[in-house]
Design an enzyme around this catalytic site. Structure first.
Site, PDB file in Angstrom:
ATOM      1  N   MET A   1      45.856  39.256  40.396  1.00 36.68           N
ATOM      2  CA  MET A   1      45.021  40.360  39.897  1.00 36.68           C
ATOM      3  C   MET A   1      45.806  41.666  39.971  1.00 36.68           C
ATOM      4  SD  MET A   1      41.118  39.459  40.836  1.00 36.68           S
ATOM      5  CE  MET A   1      41.142  39.988  42.522  1.00 36.68           C
ATOM      6  N   GLY A   2      47.136  41.565  40.027  1.00 36.28           N
ATOM      7  CA  GLY A   2      47.955  42.774  40.029  1.00 36.28           C
ATOM      8  C   GLY A   2      47.981  43.450  41.385  1.00 36.28           C
TER       9      GLY A   2
ATOM     10  N   HIS B   1      53.193  38.539  46.619  1.00 34.13           N
ATOM     11  CA  HIS B   1      53.233  37.946  45.271  1.00 34.13           C
ATOM     12  C   HIS B   1      54.657  37.511  44.917  1.00 34.13           C
ATOM     13  CE1 HIS B   1      49.570  40.600  44.928  1.00 34.13           C
ATOM     14  NE2 HIS B   1      49.091  39.464  44.485  1.00 34.13           N
TER      15      HIS B   1
ATOM     16  N   ARG C   1      44.694  45.064  48.891  1.00 33.49           N
ATOM     17  CA  ARG C   1      43.709  46.028  49.388  1.00 33.49           C
ATOM     18  C   ARG C   1      44.267  46.932  50.492  1.00 33.49           C
ATOM     19  NH1 ARG C   1      38.261  44.454  48.023  1.00 33.49           N
ATOM     20  NH2 ARG C   1      38.237  42.440  46.990  1.00 33.49           N
TER      21      ARG C   1
HETATM   22  O1  PAF Z   1      43.877  35.487  44.511  1.00 30.66           O
HETATM   23  C1  PAF Z   1      43.727  36.162  43.481  1.00 30.66           C
HETATM   24  O2  PAF Z   1      44.469  37.114  43.207  1.00 30.66           O
HETATM   25  C2  PAF Z   1      42.595  35.815  42.537  1.00 30.66           C
HETATM   26  O3  PAF Z   1      41.482  35.358  43.231  1.00 30.66           O
HETATM   27  C3  PAF Z   1      43.004  34.821  41.445  1.00 30.66           C
HETATM   28  C4  PAF Z   1      43.368  33.476  42.042  1.00 30.66           C
HETATM   29  C5  PAF Z   1      44.162  35.372  40.654  1.00 30.66           C
HETATM   30  C6  PAF Z   1      41.821  34.603  40.489  1.00 30.66           C
HETATM   31  O4  PAF Z   1      41.423  35.781  39.877  1.00 30.66           O
END
Ligand code: PAF
Length: 257
Positions: free
Chosen positions: A22-23, A29, A174
């Site tokens: 979700m960026g 990431h 967050r």
């Molecule tokens: O973990 C996340 O960032 C989100 O829950 C996901 C898996 C991309 C689904 O929107």
């Protein structure tokens, strides 16, 4: 790195590993992308802030968005194609909504009703459009990972370890919302690490709860030691600091059942 908006523009010439996000990307990431490279160099990342998994509109509005930084981090971490889908491609008029069932109502799901239905619905849709052979998710969202593993059999779901800051705080998009209260969030990982050094379940539970209670700025939602699988325990914690919801978990390897 190629940036695409429509899934029809994604390469189809070799099996891909997929990293849905979700960026508000961070080193956690990047570690998912590194994990994806263990399977193939064809790594697709998506960035889509999924409204369906936010039960609270204010939380959705407040969710961090850092598009320029995201593109740079994705390129530097080895993503081959960055997919930035529009809402209408993910959610055309009729799509099947997925229910996360009973597990989806526990822990995170108890405080965030419908959250996991939204997660599974978007992941199913993303998988349908990307058609990955592998998909990588962080163990930090342990309940999410567990539920996604049950979704379908044609995509190999790969879990990647939680990445922590030097002081122990689990990386999360967050965290930037914590501001000057960030130090109070450290109580979560401190409690988990201390509990993980215990070999007795009751003692581990006491340690977990006592340390979490030691910081008045941390408001606990749940802190439990659950059976991850037969003979394997995991502590899961959620709560709020400065109005920011945080979750974390850790394997309790020394406790035998
Ligand atoms: O973990 C996340 O960032 C989100 O829950 C996901 C898996 C991309 C689904 O929107």
């Amino acid at each position: 790195m190629k940036i695409v908006v429509k899934s029809s523009e994604l390469r189809r010439d070799s099996p891909c590993a997929f990293v849905p996000t979700m960026g508000a990307l961070h080193a956690g990431h990047a570690s998912l992308v590194t994990k994806a490279h263990e399977f193939t160099d064809h790594v697709i990342m998506s960035i889509f802030v999924n409204p369906l998994q936010f039960e609270n509109p204010n939380d959705l509005a407040r969710y961090p968005r850092t598009p320029e930084n995201d593109i740079e981090l994705a390129a530097n971490s080895g993503v081959s194609e960055l997919w930035l889908p529009h809402y209408d491609e993910i959610y055309p008029a009729e799509i099947e909504k997925i229910s996360a069932g009973f597990l989806g109502t526990l822990y995170e799901g108890a405080t965030r009703p419908g959250h996991f239905d939204g997660v599974l619905t978007v992941v199913q849709r993303l998988f349908d459009l990307v058609k990955p052979r592998w998909a990588v998710f962080g163990e930090k969202d342990f309940q999410q990972l567990t539920l996604i593993r049950t979704l379908r059999s044609d995509v190999k779901i790969v879990g990647a370890p939680t990445i922590r800051d030097i002081d122990g705080l689990a990386l999360s998009s967050r965290n930037i919302l914590l501001g000057e209260k960030r130090e109070h969030a450290l109580v979560i990982s401190q409690a988990l690490f201390a509990a993980s050094r215990e070999s007795d379940l009751t003692q581990a539970q006491i340690v977990l709860h006592n340390i979490l209670a030691s910081d008045p700025e941390f408001r606990k939602d749940y802190a439990e030691i659950i059976d991850e699988s037969p003979g394997v325990k995991r502590a899961i914690v959620a709560g709020w600091v400065n109005g920011v919801r945080l979750i974390d978990n850790m394997s309790m390897e020394r406790i035998s059942s």
